[in-house]
Design an enzyme around this catalytic site. Sequence first.
Site, mmCIF file in Angstrom:
data_model
loop_
_atom_site.group_PDB
_atom_site.id
_atom_site.type_symbol
_atom_site.label_atom_id
_atom_site.label_comp_id
_atom_site.label_asym_id
_atom_site.label_seq_id
_atom_site.Cartn_x
_atom_site.Cartn_y
_atom_site.Cartn_z
ATOM 1 N N LYS A 45 4.996 5.505 18.811
ATOM 2 C CA LYS A 45 5.094 6.851 18.223
ATOM 3 C C LYS A 45 5.451 7.890 19.282
ATOM 4 O O LYS A 45 6.292 8.775 19.041
ATOM 5 C CB LYS A 45 3.769 7.207 17.536
ATOM 6 C CG LYS A 45 3.448 6.299 16.352
ATOM 7 C CD LYS A 45 2.000 6.452 15.914
ATOM 8 C CE LYS A 45 1.663 5.579 14.717
ATOM 9 N NZ LYS A 45 0.227 5.544 14.448
ATOM 10 N N GLY A 61 -12.967 -1.834 7.659
ATOM 11 C CA GLY A 61 -11.539 -1.743 7.314
ATOM 12 C C GLY A 61 -10.797 -0.646 8.060
ATOM 13 O O GLY A 61 -9.660 -0.323 7.732
ATOM 14 N N ILE A 73 1.630 14.173 8.883
ATOM 15 C CA ILE A 73 1.979 15.365 9.674
ATOM 16 C C ILE A 73 3.505 15.400 9.824
ATOM 17 O O ILE A 73 4.084 14.450 10.345
ATOM 18 C CB ILE A 73 1.344 15.310 11.085
ATOM 19 C CG1 ILE A 73 -0.174 15.147 11.009
ATOM 20 C CG2 ILE A 73 1.725 16.539 11.892
ATOM 21 C CD1 ILE A 73 -0.846 14.966 12.373
ATOM 22 N N GLU A 104 10.419 10.166 9.036
ATOM 23 C CA GLU A 104 9.266 11.077 9.166
ATOM 24 C C GLU A 104 7.934 10.323 9.138
ATOM 25 O O GLU A 104 6.995 10.659 9.881
ATOM 26 C CB GLU A 104 9.303 12.108 8.017
ATOM 27 C CG GLU A 104 8.204 13.137 8.072
ATOM 28 C CD GLU A 104 8.278 14.012 9.315
ATOM 29 O OE1 GLU A 104 9.185 14.826 9.415
ATOM 30 O OE2 GLU A 104 7.402 13.856 10.201
ATOM 31 N N GLY A 120 1.856 9.762 10.227
ATOM 32 C CA GLY A 120 1.721 9.772 8.765
ATOM 33 C C GLY A 120 2.110 11.075 8.101
ATOM 34 O O GLY A 120 3.279 11.455 8.081
ATOM 35 N N VAL A 123 5.781 8.439 12.416
ATOM 36 C CA VAL A 123 4.883 9.033 13.419
ATOM 37 C C VAL A 123 3.871 9.956 12.732
ATOM 38 O O VAL A 123 4.252 10.890 12.023
ATOM 39 C CB VAL A 123 5.670 9.852 14.465
ATOM 40 C CG1 VAL A 123 4.722 10.447 15.498
ATOM 41 C CG2 VAL A 123 6.725 8.996 15.152
ATOM 42 N N THR A 163 0.825 -1.205 0.000
ATOM 43 C CA THR A 163 0.000 0.000 0.000
ATOM 44 C C THR A 163 0.863 1.260 0.000
ATOM 45 O O THR A 163 0.747 2.126 -0.871
ATOM 46 C CB THR A 163 -0.921 -0.018 1.238
ATOM 47 O OG1 THR A 163 -1.674 -1.225 1.191
ATOM 48 C CG2 THR A 163 -1.865 1.160 1.255
ATOM 49 N N VAL A 164 1.750 1.374 0.990
ATOM 50 C CA VAL A 164 2.556 2.599 1.100
ATOM 51 C C VAL A 164 3.577 2.664 -0.033
ATOM 52 O O VAL A 164 3.770 3.708 -0.661
ATOM 53 C CB VAL A 164 3.253 2.675 2.485
ATOM 54 C CG1 VAL A 164 4.170 3.886 2.555
ATOM 55 C CG2 VAL A 164 2.216 2.738 3.606
ATOM 56 N N GLU A 218 -7.809 -3.357 12.420
ATOM 57 C CA GLU A 218 -7.242 -4.640 11.992
ATOM 58 C C GLU A 218 -8.052 -5.797 12.578
ATOM 59 O O GLU A 218 -8.704 -5.645 13.622
ATOM 60 C CB GLU A 218 -5.804 -4.776 12.523
ATOM 61 C CG GLU A 218 -4.866 -3.692 12.082
ATOM 62 C CD GLU A 218 -4.387 -3.866 10.646
ATOM 63 O OE1 GLU A 218 -4.527 -4.969 10.101
ATOM 64 O OE2 GLU A 218 -3.902 -2.872 10.086
HETATM 65 N N1 HSE Z 1 -2.605 1.653 12.968
HETATM 66 C C1 HSE Z 1 -2.210 3.030 12.927
HETATM 67 C C2 HSE Z 1 -3.354 3.914 13.327
HETATM 68 C C3 HSE Z 1 -1.770 3.468 11.583
HETATM 69 O O1 HSE Z 1 -4.468 3.426 13.522
HETATM 70 O O2 HSE Z 1 -3.132 5.104 13.475
HETATM 71 C C4 HSE Z 1 -0.343 3.198 11.326
HETATM 72 O O3 HSE Z 1 0.468 3.928 12.184
#
Ligand code: HSE
Length: 433
Positions: A205, A187, A136, A129, A134, A132, A13-14, A190
Amino acid sequence: MQQVNLGMVGGGTVGSGVFHHLKTNGELLAARLGVKIAMRKVAVKAVDEPRPYEIPRALMTLDWNEVVNDPEIHIVIELVGGTTIAKTITLAALKLGKTVVTANKALISAHGEELFAVAKQHGANLYYEASVAGGIPIIKVLREGFVGNRITHLYGIVNGTCNYILTRMKLEGSDFGPTLKDAQQLGYAEANPSLDVDGFDAEHKIGILASLAHGFWVKSEQVSVEGITSITKTDIEFAGKLGYTIKLLGVVKIVAKNSIQVSVYPTLVPNTHVLASVNHVFNAVFVRGDVVGDTLFYGRGAGKDATASAVLSDIADAALDLKMGTKCRVAPFVAHETNAKVVPIDEVISRYYLRLSVADKPGTLAKVATILADAKIGIASVIQPEGHEGDSVPLILMTHDAPNGAMKKALAEIGQLPVVKAPPVMFRVETFA
Ligand code: HSE
């Protein structure tokens, strides 16, 4: 124009997000940096795995060694996740003097200290980066934007899954279990939700942010963690009546000279505070610097596009290092505090919200109040709603400041009272003072 070559390990995905946005915005990046950036190879688990954006087959390999050991690849992007093979890949690349860009919070949290040391030893860099919050750019903010500040307070909503569940519980008046189930079906959570709902993802994080903000490596086990599974619709409802919203908050605070609190726990946030309005999957980090004052950073904490944005920014830093011939234009982590320490949570002072399930009979409140009084914990307000049927009723108490250790001891005693019918529930209340 000079060209910098990238190799990526992880094309899910990423990874496909990074590939796609590099393609769409590559020229813009080149114009801004004065460096052309080219993706040379992508190591994937399976060529045909489903991915949101396409990666050309010609670039794919099934062997990460082909990426790391290719002498034409200058920067390795690690997007496999986990702490085992990801560590092997990262170490291998750093030892070759290659810069590594990673989105892997678990890896940085567990092995950051070692990895930064290896990077330094080999004149390489390790950028993180995307690990933590995403999209931001909070690592860059702390590392560069606030380099002239002492970070006195940092509060983060850094887990989108928990924030989504808590937001829906508040909006719908629903309980944790069914909301989690629905979030899984949609979705947003998890199949195995523990990493998120038990607070461990936020712990990784917040530990990384605390390390960066305070200049010494905060180990995962030093972060005090509580998840969101004990929050009920009753808590959300009464917190609301008292003027608060419950958020899973990462807290990093200077509590005394050279002493910081680093924790993750459900927190009652006053509805008047901006963090109370951060809803659904959004993340936010509130930072107070001794020079800048209060600041807020808001955005998506996960997903192919937000995470790719953070990876692109690290690629840009790494590309500039290569262009300038500087090994460490911006050192990703510098240990500079030798005397600082994380204080045990028992020594941290908080205000509290307590929910007890008690027998509705004379003397119950007096017994609870006596234990709190003996522990020198002042009661700020009490609610016992009428109209509850059955053997027990909720008793909600808000307290004044007290050490966590004293509260823990008092709660153990309260839990033993015959009039108390279920284990007491306690959440902290944050005043942001
Ligand atoms: N599982 C994380 C969240 C996303 O729900 O923020 C990945 O860091």
